[in-house]
Design a protein around this motif. Structure first.
Motif, PDB file in Angstrom:
ATOM      1  N   VAL A   1       0.749  -0.816   0.136  1.00 16.85           N
ATOM      2  CA  VAL A   1       0.267   0.165   0.205  1.00 16.85           C
ATOM      3  C   VAL A   1       1.084   1.254  -0.497  1.00 16.85           C
ATOM      4  N   GLY A   2       0.529   2.049  -1.025  1.00 17.35           N
ATOM      5  CA  GLY A   2       1.615   3.510  -0.888  1.00 17.35           C
ATOM      6  C   GLY A   2       1.823   4.041  -2.666  1.00 17.35           C
ATOM      7  N   LYS A   3       1.837   5.155  -2.348  1.00 22.61           N
ATOM      8  CA  LYS A   3       1.900   5.537  -4.160  1.00 22.61           C
ATOM      9  C   LYS A   3       3.223   5.529  -4.309  1.00 22.61           C
ATOM     10  N   TYR A   4       3.397   4.888  -5.570  1.00 24.94           N
ATOM     11  CA  TYR A   4       5.261   5.233  -6.183  1.00 24.94           C
ATOM     12  C   TYR A   4       4.980   5.046  -7.879  1.00 24.94           C
ATOM     13  N   ARG A   5       6.020   6.632  -7.436  1.00 18.09           N
ATOM     14  CA  ARG A   5       6.316   6.367  -8.872  1.00 18.09           C
ATOM     15  C   ARG A   5       7.694   5.466  -9.837  1.00 18.09           C
ATOM     16  N   ILE A   6       6.772   5.458 -10.860  1.00 16.29           N
ATOM     17  CA  ILE A   6       7.724   4.428 -11.677  1.00 16.29           C
ATOM     18  C   ILE A   6       8.220   5.020 -12.847  1.00 16.29           C
ATOM     19  N   ALA A   7      10.290   4.862 -12.979  1.00 14.48           N
ATOM     20  CA  ALA A   7      10.263   5.219 -14.284  1.00 14.48           C
ATOM     21  C   ALA A   7      10.557   4.194 -14.820  1.00 14.48           C
ATOM     22  N   LYS A   8      10.528   4.871 -16.923  1.00 12.89           N
ATOM     23  CA  LYS A   8      10.245   3.508 -17.806  1.00 12.89           C
ATOM     24  C   LYS A   8      11.736   3.299 -17.471  1.00 12.89           C
ATOM     25  N   GLU A   9      12.638   3.786 -18.129  1.00 13.47           N
ATOM     26  CA  GLU A   9      14.369   3.427 -17.451  1.00 13.47           C
ATOM     27  C   GLU A   9      14.593   2.104 -18.813  1.00 13.47           C
ATOM     28  N   GLY A  10      14.091   2.856 -20.173  1.00 12.20           N
ATOM     29  CA  GLY A  10      14.430   1.432 -21.144  1.00 12.20           C
ATOM     30  C   GLY A  10      13.422   0.374 -22.044  1.00 12.20           C
ATOM     31  N   TYR A  11      11.984   0.092 -19.789  1.00 10.56           N
ATOM     32  CA  TYR A  11      11.626  -0.825 -20.785  1.00 10.56           C
ATOM     33  C   TYR A  11      10.385  -0.343 -20.323  1.00 10.56           C
ATOM     34  N   PRO A  12      10.479  -1.041 -22.497  1.00 10.37           N
ATOM     35  CA  PRO A  12       8.431  -0.043 -22.902  1.00 10.37           C
ATOM     36  C   PRO A  12       7.097  -0.628 -22.188  1.00 10.37           C
ATOM     37  N   TYR A  13       7.742  -2.142 -21.357  1.00  7.59           N
ATOM     38  CA  TYR A  13       6.482  -2.581 -20.992  1.00  7.59           C
ATOM     39  C   TYR A  13       6.194  -2.952 -19.493  1.00  7.59           C
ATOM     40  N   ILE A  14       4.892  -2.756 -19.054  1.00  9.64           N
ATOM     41  CA  ILE A  14       4.943  -2.835 -17.797  1.00  9.64           C
ATOM     42  C   ILE A  14       3.759  -4.078 -17.608  1.00  9.64           C
ATOM     43  N   SER A  15       3.892  -4.238 -16.505  1.00 13.83           N
ATOM     44  CA  SER A  15       2.623  -5.596 -16.207  1.00 13.83           C
ATOM     45  C   SER A  15       2.586  -5.222 -15.239  1.00 13.83           C
ATOM     46  N   PHE A  16       1.964  -5.662 -14.191  1.00 16.20           N
ATOM     47  CA  PHE A  16       1.001  -5.353 -12.762  1.00 16.20           C
ATOM     48  C   PHE A  16       0.386  -6.999 -12.289  1.00 16.20           C
ATOM     49  N   PHE A  17       1.072  -8.029 -11.554  1.00 21.03           N
ATOM     50  CA  PHE A  17      -0.314  -9.502 -11.104  1.00 21.03           C
ATOM     51  C   PHE A  17      -0.254  -9.223  -9.263  1.00 21.03           C
ATOM     52  N   THR A  18      -1.297  -9.942  -9.131  1.00 19.96           N
ATOM     53  CA  THR A  18      -1.456 -10.030  -7.752  1.00 19.96           C
ATOM     54  C   THR A  18      -1.626 -11.284  -7.303  1.00 19.96           C
ATOM     55  N   ASP A  19      -0.769 -11.942  -5.936  1.00 19.08           N
ATOM     56  CA  ASP A  19      -1.463 -13.148  -5.616  1.00 19.08           C
ATOM     57  C   ASP A  19      -3.059 -13.504  -4.965  1.00 19.08           C
ATOM     58  N   GLY A  20      -3.434 -12.144  -4.614  1.00 17.70           N
ATOM     59  CA  GLY A  20      -4.363 -12.575  -3.624  1.00 17.70           C
ATOM     60  C   GLY A  20      -5.399 -11.137  -4.418  1.00 17.70           C
ATOM     61  N   GLU A  21      -5.934 -10.364  -3.681  1.00 13.88           N
ATOM     62  CA  GLU A  21      -6.818  -9.133  -3.943  1.00 13.88           C
ATOM     63  C   GLU A  21      -6.118  -7.836  -3.665  1.00 13.88           C
ATOM     64  N   ALA A  22      -6.200  -6.956  -4.825  1.00 11.47           N
ATOM     65  CA  ALA A  22      -5.458  -5.575  -4.598  1.00 11.47           C
ATOM     66  C   ALA A  22      -6.581  -4.834  -4.811  1.00 11.47           C
ATOM     67  N   ILE A  23      -6.544  -3.315  -4.566  1.00 12.34           N
ATOM     68  CA  ILE A  23      -6.693  -2.532  -5.022  1.00 12.34           C
ATOM     69  C   ILE A  23      -5.677  -0.994  -5.959  1.00 12.34           C
ATOM     70  N   ILE A  24      -6.358  -0.870  -7.375  1.00 17.54           N
ATOM     71  CA  ILE A  24      -4.425  -0.542  -7.402  1.00 17.54           C
ATOM     72  C   ILE A  24      -5.506   1.007  -8.429  1.00 17.54           C
ATOM     73  N   SER A  25      -4.835   2.309  -8.626  1.00 21.43           N
ATOM     74  CA  SER A  25      -4.908   3.553 -10.039  1.00 21.43           C
ATOM     75  C   SER A  25      -3.425   3.277 -10.473  1.00 21.43           C
ATOM     76  N   LEU A  26      -3.595   3.607 -11.812  1.00 16.56           N
ATOM     77  CA  LEU A  26      -2.454   3.865 -13.277  1.00 16.56           C
ATOM     78  C   LEU A  26      -3.122   5.286 -13.664  1.00 16.56           C
ATOM     79  N   ASP A  27      -1.364   6.120 -13.041  1.00 19.96           N
ATOM     80  CA  ASP A  27      -1.371   7.838 -13.922  1.00 19.96           C
ATOM     81  C   ASP A  27      -0.590   7.449 -14.823  1.00 19.96           C
TER      82      ASP A  27
END
Length: 75
Positions: free
Chosen positions: A5-31
């Motif tokens: 739980v928290g707010k994170y800035r994620i840098a592209k850093e040469g990686y054009p693709y990004i995926s998100f997974f959970t092994d339980g339940e989660a709630i997320i927002s992406l901007d």
């Protein structure tokens, strides 16, 4: 890497693709992503969080509940 739980800035850093997974339940927002989300509920069967991309140099991930595995890849 795994984010709780928290707010994170994620840098592209040469990686054009990004995926998100959970092994339980989660709630997320992406901007700042090609496919933004607002307060979206995820579980183990969620596949619409695969192969997203950051539009600028960084995007914002907000984990409102649970834990999220973040994978950045080049292909």
């Amino acid at each position: 890497y795994v984010k709780g739980v928290g707010k994170y800035r994620i840098a592209k850093e040469g990686y054009p693709y990004i995926s998100f997974f959970t092994d339980g339940e989660a709630i997320i927002s992406l901007d700042g992503f090609e496919y933004p989300l607002k307060h979206r509920h995820l579980d183990q069967s969620t596949i619409y969080t695969l192969s997203n991309s950051i539009l600028q140099e960084t995007g914002t991930l907000i984990v409102e509940k649970g834990k999220i595995l973040v994978m950045q890849t080049k292909d």
